[in-house]
Design an enzyme around this catalytic site. Structure first.
Site, PDB file in Angstrom:
ATOM      1  N   GLY A 268      -7.247  -7.565   8.465  1.00 40.33           N
ATOM      2  CA  GLY A 268      -7.574  -8.982   8.245  1.00 40.33           C
ATOM      3  C   GLY A 268      -7.426  -9.795   9.510  1.00 40.33           C
TER       4      GLY A 268
ATOM      5  CG  ASN B  75      -5.558  -1.871  -1.755  1.00 34.17           C
ATOM      6  OD1 ASN B  75      -4.938  -2.140  -0.732  1.00 34.17           O
ATOM      7  ND2 ASN B  75      -6.861  -1.996  -1.848  1.00 34.17           N
TER       8      ASN B  75
ATOM      9  CG  HIS C  37     -11.486  -8.011   6.286  1.00 33.91           C
ATOM     10  ND1 HIS C  37     -10.194  -8.346   5.948  1.00 33.91           N
ATOM     11  CD2 HIS C  37     -11.456  -6.683   6.594  1.00 33.91           C
ATOM     12  CE1 HIS C  37      -9.411  -7.285   6.059  1.00 33.91           C
ATOM     13  NE2 HIS C  37     -10.154  -6.252   6.428  1.00 33.91           N
TER      14      HIS C  37
ATOM     15  CD  GLN D 214      -1.950  -2.265   1.510  1.00 35.13           C
ATOM     16  OE1 GLN D 214      -1.081  -2.587   2.330  1.00 35.13           O
ATOM     17  NE2 GLN D 214      -2.713  -3.160   0.881  1.00 35.13           N
TER      18      GLN D 214
ATOM     19  CB  CYS E 122      -4.056  -8.493   6.032  1.00 36.49           C
ATOM     20  SG  CYS E 122      -5.479  -7.437   5.701  1.00 36.49           S
TER      21      CYS E 122
ATOM     22  CB  CYS F 163      -4.012   0.170   5.647  1.00 37.85           C
ATOM     23  SG  CYS F 163      -2.599  -0.958   5.599  1.00 37.85           S
TER      24      CYS F 163
ATOM     25  CD  GLU G 268      -3.578  -6.682   2.434  1.00 39.65           C
ATOM     26  OE1 GLU G 268      -3.941  -5.558   2.019  1.00 39.65           O
ATOM     27  OE2 GLU G 268      -2.641  -6.851   3.237  1.00 39.65           O
TER      28      GLU G 268
ATOM     29  CG  ASN H   2      -0.181  -4.805   9.439  1.00 36.10           C
ATOM     30  OD1 ASN H   2      -0.045  -5.047  10.633  1.00 36.10           O
ATOM     31  ND2 ASN H   2      -0.555  -5.717   8.566  1.00 36.10           N
TER      32      ASN H   2
END
Ligand SMILES: N[C@H](CCC[C@H](N)C(=O)O)C(=O)O
Length: 277
Positions: A223, A64, A161, A46, A220, A73, A211, A75
């Site tokens: 995720g 993305n 998700h 990303q 993720c 996002c 992803e 992380n």
């Protein structure tokens, strides 16, 4: 005039992070895709911009690898949280996103913890194209009489998700094959990130994720949050678990009192660079 950036990762999920607090940064989708390209560009899952905010310490914008602009996002929130705490000297920063507000704080061992807010669990919030029970939706992959995958959970952490429960950790071919098939399934009007949960214990998950807009990544964050929520809702795990991803280990806690999901994990600054925009 080049644009400085930080190359960072959170448990291996990697980012090009541009500080746009002073100077606007508005790449086209094609420019974002070119930056993310691992062959001809800087290479990242990303592209991230840290922008001014009237209601938070900053607003985090996410593209993305395919150039699509998306809600959030996890992380990257930990990486941006670290950048903001380092630059302000604060131990707690509020980061707004298109997927909702979040709070980053310092955790032990140089890790960063993010309050991701409450999961969104109604079918219209994921979103799904039709009404379903998001604890186990009507979706299967493979032969009708012997599906390879079926009855996943569906969760939004600000982004969509779908979470499948598998009895062994799937290999790259399986994740790529089934993930790419499901990412654009008509049941998900905005596309979907596809998680594969191998439950090892009530407090321990092995997770792999295909992803939306980035493919198979080493980790993720949203995720991992979605996987824990979907697993707890199915009684597969408790509300607190260690989540092992390809690139490392995350700790996910779905707080009983606030209903918020907290993610704790490592961040790394890999290098600095200048974008030739
Ligand atoms: N691919 C995701 C965005 C990045 C999420 C992931 N890298 C994370 O750490 O949450 C989506 O299209 O919703």
């Amino acid at each position: 005039m080049g644009r400085p950036f930080l190359k960072m990762n959170g448990a291996g999920n990697d980012f090009v992070v541009v500080n746009a607090l002073e100077t606007p940064f508005a790449p086209t989708a094609e420019q974002a895709r070119a930056i993310a390209d691992r062959t001809t560009g800087e290479g990242c899952d990303q592209l991230i911009a840290i922008e001014p905010s009237g209601t938070a310490d900053a607003f985090m914008r996410v593209w993305n690898a395919d150039g699509s602009m998306v809600e959030t996002c996890g992380n990257a929130l930990r990486c941006v949280g670290w950048v903001l705490m380092e630059s302000t000297g604060k131990d707690r920063v509020l980061i707004d996103t298109a997927g909702g507000p979040t709070v980053a704080t310092r955790a032990e061992d140089g890790q960063v913890r993010v309050d991701m807010g409450a999961p969104r669990l109604h079918w219209t919030e994921v979103p799904l194209a039709e009404e379903m029970d998001t604890r186990g939706i009507e979706l299967q992959v493979g032969p009708i009489d012997a599906p390879l995958l079926h009855t996943p959970g569906a969760v939004s952490m600000g982004n969509p998700h779908v979470v499948f429960f598998v009895s062994e950790t799937p290999d790259d071919g399986f994740v790529r094959g089934s993930g790419s098939l499901i990412e654009h399934h008509p049941l998900f009007p905005e596309g979907v990130n596809v998680g594969f949960v191998h439950a090892l214990a009530p407090d321990h998950i092995r997770l792999r994720v295909w992803e939306r807009g980035a493919g198979l990544t080493k980790a993720c964050g949203t995720g991992a949050c979605a996987a824990l929520v979907a697993s707890a809702r199915r009684g597969v795990t408790d509300r607190h678990a260690t989540v092992d991803v390809d690139g490392g280990r995350l700790r996910i806690d779905w707080d009983e009192d606030t209903g918020h999901v907290f993610m704790t994990g490592p961040i790394e600054v890999e290098r600095t660079g200048v974008l030739a925009l």
